[in-house]
Design a protein around this motif. Structure first.
Motif, short mmCIF file in Angstrom:
data_model
loop_
_atom_site.label_atom_id
_atom_site.label_comp_id
_atom_site.label_asym_id
_atom_site.label_seq_id
_atom_site.Cartn_x
_atom_site.Cartn_y
_atom_site.Cartn_z
N ALA A 171 0.86 -1.19 0.00
CA ALA A 171 0.00 0.00 0.00
C ALA A 171 0.88 1.23 0.00
N SER A 172 0.48 2.23 -0.76
CA SER A 172 1.18 3.51 -0.77
C SER A 172 0.49 4.46 0.21
N VAL A 173 1.28 5.14 1.02
CA VAL A 173 0.72 6.09 1.98
C VAL A 173 1.47 7.41 1.87
N ALA A 174 0.76 8.49 2.09
CA ALA A 174 1.37 9.81 2.15
C ALA A 174 1.90 10.05 3.56
N LEU A 175 3.01 10.77 3.63
CA LEU A 175 3.63 11.12 4.91
C LEU A 175 3.55 12.63 5.11
N PRO A 176 3.55 13.08 6.36
CA PRO A 176 3.47 14.52 6.60
C PRO A 176 4.73 15.27 6.19
N SER A 177 5.84 14.54 6.07
CA SER A 177 7.09 15.16 5.64
C SER A 177 7.99 14.08 5.09
N ARG A 178 9.15 14.48 4.54
CA ARG A 178 10.06 13.53 3.92
C ARG A 178 10.82 12.72 4.97
N GLY A 179 11.25 11.51 4.58
CA GLY A 179 12.19 10.79 5.41
C GLY A 179 11.71 9.43 5.87
N LEU A 180 12.69 8.51 6.00
CA LEU A 180 12.39 7.16 6.46
C LEU A 180 11.78 7.16 7.85
N HIS A 181 12.22 8.08 8.71
CA HIS A 181 11.72 8.09 10.09
C HIS A 181 10.22 8.38 10.12
N TYR A 182 9.71 9.18 9.19
CA TYR A 182 8.27 9.41 9.14
C TYR A 182 7.54 8.15 8.65
N ALA A 183 8.16 7.41 7.75
CA ALA A 183 7.55 6.17 7.29
C ALA A 183 7.49 5.14 8.42
N VAL A 184 8.53 5.10 9.25
CA VAL A 184 8.53 4.19 10.40
C VAL A 184 7.42 4.58 11.38
N ASP A 185 7.25 5.88 11.60
CA ASP A 185 6.15 6.34 12.46
C ASP A 185 4.81 5.88 11.90
N ALA A 186 4.64 6.00 10.59
CA ALA A 186 3.38 5.58 9.96
C ALA A 186 3.17 4.08 10.13
N ALA A 187 4.25 3.30 9.99
CA ALA A 187 4.13 1.85 10.16
C ALA A 187 3.70 1.51 11.58
N GLY A 188 4.27 2.21 12.57
CA GLY A 188 3.89 1.97 13.96
C GLY A 188 2.44 2.33 14.21
N ALA A 189 2.00 3.45 13.64
CA ALA A 189 0.61 3.87 13.82
C ALA A 189 -0.35 2.87 13.18
N ILE A 190 -0.03 2.42 11.97
CA ILE A 190 -0.92 1.49 11.28
C ILE A 190 -0.95 0.14 11.98
N ALA A 191 0.21 -0.34 12.45
CA ALA A 191 0.23 -1.62 13.17
C ALA A 191 -0.62 -1.55 14.43
N THR A 192 -0.55 -0.42 15.12
CA THR A 192 -1.33 -0.26 16.35
C THR A 192 -2.82 -0.15 16.03
N ALA A 193 -3.16 0.66 15.04
CA ALA A 193 -4.57 0.83 14.67
C ALA A 193 -5.17 -0.49 14.23
N ARG A 194 -4.42 -1.25 13.44
CA ARG A 194 -4.92 -2.54 12.97
C ARG A 194 -5.20 -3.48 14.14
N SER A 195 -4.32 -3.45 15.14
CA SER A 195 -4.52 -4.31 16.31
C SER A 195 -5.74 -3.90 17.10
N LEU A 196 -5.96 -2.61 17.23
CA LEU A 196 -7.10 -2.11 18.00
C LEU A 196 -8.42 -2.33 17.27
N LEU A 197 -8.40 -2.20 15.96
CA LEU A 197 -9.65 -2.25 15.18
C LEU A 197 -10.03 -3.65 14.73
#
Length: 422
Positions: free
Chosen positions: A241-267
């Motif tokens: 899946a392609s996702v947009a990030l609030p800014s450039r950089g691998l660290h923002y992509a890692v943050d997105a991965a953590g958020a999605i993993a957590t949301a998926r677990s909760l939902l």
């Protein structure tokens, strides 16, 4: 009675504080003095629990992402404003929304928590879920050694009543996942080797602090495959899946991965990657983190200098050698000696250096052979000089700032929304 009094007095103080612009932890501090159990009372009966987001870097951004994804799925979520991650900051945020009985009516609380204060907060609030982002070299004047932070995260993780979500690309959070209790579900997110290799300094973790012994981690449910500008390709349960990030950089992509993993677990089965992608695509940057300010008609991109990894990864993600640069650092960074370990190769000059640490930075730049245009200790004078420079043709002017001067710069430019409008 004490709770009701805490809410009333706290709200009055909060209203007065907001008249001068921005947020304040003072109302929360007063509420906690009146009713020391205010946090437990407010958040103790959340229908779906309390989620802690913690780690050295990325807490604000990941919390913002996670809340957006959950709300896009229809969940009612209470959260604290970015950076308000101490008990008094959380209490101030509660005062914005709780009724007089002091109880939050939302389904779930998602709280950014400071690593050190998170230990006590975990004892008080008994989080159902804990998201551990990373362990990086951070604020040596405060934490001294990364093994102290490891022990803090370990204590917070031990309080999770339901699950731990851990970053397998960070060796220390991965080890905390391996050491989870048998009754804790462990959810994993990761970064593909190719994505790590494409980043000059990877994800800049602290050295591994344990032997790594323990249970084998489960397979990662979310993996960062690649990044390109402010977009990332993730694998979520085997689907790309392609996702947009609030800014450039691998660290923002890692943050997105953590958020999605957590949301998926909760939902659970309610989770939709399409809904999550749409939520992330409409998300604005958290203030100061890759934010572009409108500064009297000019654009200034803010590069945060919170600690060595945050500066390094933000510099790595610039994608260009900027034409117009200001560095601004004050006493909020008590010991900036760590800048000698930072790779500054993304800079070929600095136009203005300012703040009470200006001469230390100018010395560091001289050792690196990076020319400095001018050193102006007074911040406001320096900002005026920076704005008077010609507008670059490669994008916004770049301000490399520590947290305190980032907030001052935003206020100077009329940005009074440090509480996110709550």
């Amino acid at each position: 009675m004490r709770i009701r009094l805490a809410v009333i007095v706290g709200r009055v103080v909060r209203a007065l504080a907001r008249l001068r612009g921005g947020g304040s932890a003072i109302p929360g501090n007063i509420a906690l003095r009146i009713a020391p159990g205010f946090l437990e009372h407010a958040l103790g009966s959340m229908a779906l629990g309390v989620v802690f987001v913690t780690g050295s870097n990325g807490k604000s951004t990941t919390t913002n992402m996670l809340v957006a994804v959950l709300r896009a799925h229809g969940m009612r979520v209470f959260t604290n404003p970015s950076g308000a991650n101490l008990p008094q900051g959380i209490a101030s945020a509660l005062l914005a929304t709780v009724p007089l009985d002091g109880r939050v009516r939302d389904d779930l609380a998602v709280l950014e928590v400071d690593e050190a204060y998170g230990v006590g907060l975990a004892e008080r609030l008994a989080p159902t879920d804990v998201l551990l982002l990373n362990l990086q070299i951070d604020q040596l004047n405060r934490f001294h050694e990364p093994d102290r932070v490891y022990r803090m995260l370990e204590q917070i993780a031990a309080r999770a009543r339901r699950r731990l979500i851990v970053n397998a690309a960070d060796p220390n959070t991965a080890d905390l996942g391996r050491g989870a209790r048998a009754d804790q579900q462990v959810v994993v997110f990761d970064v593909a080797p190719a994505a790590l290799a494409a980043s000059p300094h990877g994800v800049a973790p602290a050295p591994r602090l344990t032997s790594g012994a323990g249970e084998t981690l489960p397979d990662a449910e979310v993996v960062v495959e690649s990044t390109a500008g402010s977009a990332a390709v993730l694998t979520v349960d085997g689907e790309r899946a392609s996702v947009a990030l609030p800014s450039r950089g691998l660290h923002y992509a890692v943050d997105a991965a953590g958020a999605i993993a957590t949301a998926r677990s909760l939902l659970g089965d309610r989770f939709s990657i399409e809904t999550a992608s749409t939520a992330l695509g409409s998300l604005e940057t958290v203030y100061g983190r890759g934010e572009v300010l409108d500064a009297k008609g000019q654009a200034i991109e803010l590069v945060m200098m919170k600690n060595p990894p945050s500066l390094q990864l933000n510099l790595d993600s610039l994608g260009r050698v900027p034409q117009c640069v200001m560095i601004a650092v004050d006493e909020g960074t008590p010991d900036p000696s760590w800048i000698y370990d930072t790779d500054l190769s993304m800079l070929d000059h600095v136009d203005v250096v300012t703040g009470t640490k200006a001469h230390q930075w100018a010395t560091r730049l001289a050792y690196a052979g990076i020319p400095v245009g001018t050193v102006i200790e007074d911040f406001r004078t320096a900002v005026d000089a920076f704005l008077s420079l010609d507008t670059p043709d490669d994008g916004p002017k770049v301000g490399i700032v520590n947290y305190e001067l980032m907030m001052e710069l935003r206020l100077m430019m009329g940005y009074l929304d440090l509480e996110g409008g709550s």
